[in-house]
Design a protein around this motif. Structure first.
Motif, PDB file in Angstrom:
ATOM      1  N   ASP A   1       0.859  -1.172   0.000  1.00 48.47           N
ATOM      2  CA  ASP A   1       0.000   0.000   0.000  1.00 48.47           C
ATOM      3  C   ASP A   1       0.906   1.238   0.000  1.00 48.47           C
TER       4      ASP A   1
ATOM      5  N   ASP B   1       0.381   4.367   0.466  1.00 47.94           N
ATOM      6  CA  ASP B   1       0.215   5.296   1.582  1.00 47.94           C
ATOM      7  C   ASP B   1       1.023   4.856   2.802  1.00 47.94           C
TER       8      ASP B   1
ATOM      9  N   ARG C   1      -3.301   3.143  -5.163  1.00 49.96           N
ATOM     10  CA  ARG C   1      -2.586   2.973  -3.891  1.00 49.96           C
ATOM     11  C   ARG C   1      -2.165   1.525  -3.676  1.00 49.96           C
TER      12      ARG C   1
ATOM     13  N   LEU D   1      -9.166  -1.043  -0.858  1.00 50.46           N
ATOM     14  CA  LEU D   1      -8.575   0.282  -0.941  1.00 50.46           C
ATOM     15  C   LEU D   1      -9.421   1.272  -1.738  1.00 50.46           C
TER      16      LEU D   1
ATOM     17  N   ARG E   1     -12.038   3.886  -2.201  1.00 51.33           N
ATOM     18  CA  ARG E   1     -12.711   4.759  -1.242  1.00 51.33           C
ATOM     19  C   ARG E   1     -13.993   5.311  -1.830  1.00 51.33           C
TER      20      ARG E   1
ATOM     21  N   SER F   1      -5.678   8.568   2.333  1.00 42.29           N
ATOM     22  CA  SER F   1      -6.544   7.594   2.993  1.00 42.29           C
ATOM     23  C   SER F   1      -6.831   8.017   4.428  1.00 42.29           C
TER      24      SER F   1
ATOM     25  N   ASP G   1     -10.556   8.883   5.843  1.00 43.55           N
ATOM     26  CA  ASP G   1     -11.098   8.227   7.035  1.00 43.55           C
ATOM     27  C   ASP G   1     -11.528   9.255   8.079  1.00 43.55           C
TER      28      ASP G   1
END
Ligand code: ADP
Length: 653
Positions: free
Chosen positions: A60, A62, A93, A220, A222, A341, A345
Motif C-alpha cells: 500500500d 500510503d 494505492r 482500498l 474509497r 486515505s 477516514d
C-alpha cells in the motif's frame, strides 16, 4: 559493534559521574554513526556484487509514505520544517513491488532534504508516468527549500563516497553513499534518478520506478458516502503548499473546496457563507490566531447558525495539542503530513459514518496494540560462540528480568534442550557457529517431539530479506538484527515469551503496525484441546501473510492450517499444469486455471502466488506475446515457497 553498542548501553544503566556519563554517551552515539556507515557500505557492496534482488509483492503506497514520515517527522519538527505529500489522484494505492527498497530510497532522499534544509518545506510528490498492461511507471520527486547544490556537484553526487563539499562530513556526518545506493536501487526497480538544484534556493530529486498493478482487491477503493458528496469544505492553513495539496485531495473526493490562510479570515468566510460550510479543516500552527483558538471562536460565534464539523491538522507535537484540544470537542485530529486515505477516514469519521478502515491517527498512538507481557522469570537459552557476545547477550537478557543459560554452539543447545524439554521458554540463536550452526540446530530442534512451541529467535547480522526468509524456513519464529538493540530485543521477546503460567501470546502482531493485531483467542484451554495444529502455526510463514489470512478467518488458526494444507495439496502442481496447457496452445484452460489459483491464493493471503497469478492472468488476457516463461517461473517459485511453508507446518505439528 555488538559489544560496543551493547556494553555502552549497559554502562549507561549504572551509576556514573556526569563526565563519565558524557563520555560513554559519546561512545554510544559514535558507535551508532559508525554502524550507519558500515551498513551503507555493506548495502552498497551487496548491490555492486549483484546480491540484491528486488521483490514484487503487493503493498500500500500510503503506508510506505507514512513510514517515511514516522521516521523523519521528529527531525523535521526540530527544524520547524513542514513536510507534504502530493499524490496525484490517478495513482493507484494498491501496487506490487519492493516496498522496503522503495521506502529505503525515499527515506534517504527525504532524510537528506530535511538534513540540508533549514527553513521552508519538503514536498514529496508521486505521479503516474505511463501504464502498460499490468505495470506502470511512477515518478516520485522530493523537493526541498534548502542549501542547494551547484551544477558541477550535481553530476558527481550519485557516485559513491561523494559529498557536495569537504566540510559536509564535519557538519552533517554521513558517508556519501546514500545517493549511490539510491541510484542502484532505483535502477534495480526499473527506473532512473536525477537531480535539479539551485544553490541557495533548493533541490529536487526525481526518480521513476516500475510497479505492478495488481487487480484492485476492493479494500482500498474509497467511496464517499452519498450524503457527503459535494459538501462544502473550508481549508484554513497559512502554508500555501498545504492549501494547494489539500484542495486537490478534497476535490478529488468530490467536495466543493474554499481555502483561506488565517483564523480571522476563516471566521469571516464562515459567517458570510450561504449555504454554510459543513466541514472545516484547520491547521493548528498558524501565526497570530492558531487552529485551536480559531476553533474556539468558531464555536462561540453568534452569527453562525450551525457550527460546522471541525478537524484539526496538528503539525508535530501531537501530544501537546491533544491535551490542549481537550474540552473543545473537535471532530478529529490529524497529524501532518496527511495522506489521502487518512484524510478520507478522518472526514468520514467526523460525520459519524463507518470509515472504510480505522483512522491511522489512532492506530499510530498504540503501535504495539497488545498489552505487554512481563518477561520476568522466563528462562532463555542463549546460543552463541563468541565470548564477548555471550557476555553482552547475557547482561541484556538479565536486564530484562530473564534467567539465562548459555550454549556454545547448536549441538550443545540441542543436548541442553533435550535433557529437559520444558525448561526453556525461548532460544536466542546465533547463526554462524562452529560445530553446528543456527540453521542446522533449528531444523534439528524442530524434529524433536515436544519442542514445536519453543520460540526460536535468530540473531542475524544480515538484514537482507533472503536471509530472513532462510531463518524462517529453517523453523525460526523471528529475528533480531545484530548488533542487538535492547528495545528491539525486548519487543521481540515480549511477542514470543509467555510469562510462566500465563496464556500463550495471541496472534501475529508487529510493532508499528497495529492493523495486524488480531483478536486473542478467548478460551485458550478449549483451543488447546481442539486445535493442536493451530497452535503450531508460526507467526511468520513465508509466502503467506498470516495476519491478513487470520483476520479473514476470524482468528481461527486451526482452520487456516487446514486450509493451507488443502491449498498445497490441491494446487501445488497448478503452475506445471498451466505451463502444459500453454505449451499445447490451450489458452482457455490456462486462463481458467490461473484465475482459480489467483482466487484461492488471494483468500488465503498467499500474497506472492496471488500477485504472480494476477500478473500472468493480465498478460494472458491482454494477449501479450507468448511464451510466458518469466511469469510462469515466478508463479512456480511463489507456489514452491508456500508448499515448503506448509510442509514445515506438517513437521512441527
Ligand atoms: P550522505 O548524506 O551520507 O553524505 P548522500 O549520498 O546521501 O550521502 O549525499 C551526498 C551528498 O549530497 C551530501 O553529503 C550532500 O552534500 C549532498 N546532498 C544530498 N542531498 C542534498 C539536498 N537535498 N540538499 C543539498 N545537498 C544534498
Amino acid at each position: 559493534m555488538n559489544a560496543i553498542v551493547g556494553l555502552s548501553y549497559l554502562v549507561l544503566k549504572t551509576e556514573l559521574a556526569p563526565r563519565q556519563r558524557d563520555h560513554v554517551s559519546r561512545i554510544q552515539s559514535s558507535a551508532h554513526d559508525l554502524l550507519a556507515i558500515i551498513n551503507d557500505i555493506l548495502d552498497f557492496s551487496k548491490i555492486e556484487a549483484g546480491k540484491v534482488e528486488v521483490e514484487s509483492i503487493p503493498f500500500d503506497l500510503d503506508r510506505v509514505l507514512t513510514s517515511v514520515t514516522d521516521t523523519l517527522s521528529g527531525k523535521a519538527a526540530e527544524k520547524d520544517l513542514e513536510m507534504h505529500f502530493q499524490v496525484a489522484a490517478d495513482v493507484p494505492r494498491a501496487l506490487a513491488g519492493d516496498a522496503m527498497r522503495l521506502g529505503q530510497v525515499l527515506l534517504n532522499l527525504v532524510g537528506n532534504a530535511v538534513k540540508f534544509t533549514d527553513k521552508g518545506d519538503v514536498v514529496v510528490s508521486v505521479e503516474i508516468v505511463s501504464r502498460s498492461g499490468p505495470t506502470a511507471q511512477l515518478r516520485f520527486s522530493v523537493r526541498d527549500t534548502g542549501l542547494g547544490i551547484t551544477k558541477e556537484e550535481c553530476d558527481r553526487l550519485f557516485e559513491p563516497f561523494v559529498q557536495a563539499d569537504n566540510s559536509t562530513t564535519r557538519r552533517f556526518g554521513g558517508s556519501g553513499l546514500g545517493l549511490a545506493i539510491s541510484k542502484q536501487l532505483v535502477e534495480l526497480m526499473g527506473g532512473t534518478i536525477s537531480l535539479q538544484s539551485t544553490p541557495g534556493v533548493g533541490s529536487t530529486f526525481t526518480f521513476t520506478v516500475t510497479v505492478g498493478l495488481p487487480e484492485q482487491t476492493g479494500q482500498l477503493v474509497r467511496m464517499v458516502p452519498m450524503d457527503l458528496r459535494g459538501m462544502r469544505v473550508l481549508v484554513v492553513d497559512d502554508n500555501p503548499i498545504a492549501r494547494i495539496i489539500l484542495r486537490a485531495s478534497l476535490e478529488a473526493m468530490s467536495f466543493a473546496v474554499a481555502t483561506v490562510s488565517s483564523g480571522p479570515e476563516a471566521i469571516e468566510k464562515l459567517a458570510a457563507a450561504r449555504p454554510p460550510f459543513e466541514l472545516v479543516l484547520l491547521d493548528w500552527r498558524m501565526p497570530g490566531m492558531d487552529g485551536l483558538e480559531t476553533a474556539r471562536r468558531i464555536k462561540a460565534h453568534p452569527a453562525l447558525s450551525r457550527v460546522p464539523r471541525m478537524v484539526l491538522l496538528t503539525a508535530y507535537d501531537c501530544e501537546e495539542v491533544v491535551r490542549r484540544a481537550e474540552g473543545l470537542d473537535l471532530d478529529g485530529l490529524l497529524p501532518k503530513p496527511v495522506n489521502d486515505s487518512v484524510l478520507f477516514d478522518a472526514i468520514v469519521d467526523a460525520f459519524g459514518r463507518d470509515a472504510a478502515s480505522a483512522p491511522r491517527a489512532q492506530t499510530a498512538a498504540s503501535p504495539d496494540g497488545h498489552p505487554r507481557a512481563a518477561l520476568a522469570g522466563a528462562r532463555v537459552l542463549l546460543v552463541e560462540d563468541n565470548k564477548l557476545n555471550q557476555m553482552v547477550g547475557q547482561a541484556l537478557l538479565e536486564g530484562l528480568g530473564l534467567t539465562v543459560e548459555i550454549a556454545e554452539n547448536g549441538q550443545q543447545a540441542i543436548t541442553m534442550i533435550e535433557a529437559e524439554r520444558d525448561h526453556f521458554d525461548a532460544v536466542l540463536m546465533d547463526l554462524q557457529m562452529p560445530v553446528m550452526d543456527g540453521y542446522a540446530a533449528t531444523r534439528a530442534l524442530r524434529e524433536l517431539p515436544g519442542t514445536a512451541g519453543l520460540p526460536i529467535v535468530a540473531v542475524t547480522a544480515n538484514a537482507l530479506p533472503s536471509e530472513r526468509e532462510r531463518c524462517l524456513q529453517a523453523g525460526m519464529n523471528d529475528y533480531v538484527p545484530k548488533p542487538i538493540d535492547p528495545d528491539r530485543l525486548r519487543v521481540v521477546l515480549e511477542r514470543w515469551v509467555q510469562p510462566r503460567g500465563a496464556p500463550a501470546p495471541s496472534a501475529a502482531s508487529y510493532p508499528g503496525d497495529a492493523s495486524q493485531v488480531l483478536p486473542a483467542s478467548p478460551h485458550r484451554g478449549e483451543a488447546d484441546a481442539q486445535s493442536a495444529s493451530g497452535e503450531g502455526l508460526p507467526e511468520i510463514l513465508p509466502g503467506v501473510d498470516t495476519g491478513v489470512a487470520l483476520r479473514r478467518l476470524m482468528g481461527n488458526r486451526d482452520l487456516l492450517v487446514r486450509l493451507l494444507r488443502q491449498f498445497a495439496s490441491e494446487h501445488a502442481n497448478d503452475p506445471e499444469h498451466i505451463r502444459v496447457s500453454l505449451a499445447r496452445g490451450d489458452l482457455e484452460a490456462a486462463r481458467a486455471a490461473v484465475h482459480r489459483l489467483k482466487g484461492v491464493a488471494g483468500n488465503l493471503a498467499a500474497q506472492q502466488v496471488f500477485a504472480s497469478a494476477a500478473l500472468l492472468e493480465s498478460a494472458l488476457r491482454e494477449g501479450a506475446p507468448a511464451p510466458f516463461e518469466a511469469q510462469l517461473d515466478d508463479l512456480a517459485n511463489a507456489m514452491k515457497l508456500v508448499t515448503q511453508s506448509v510442509a514445515s507446518l506438517a513437521v512441527s505439528t
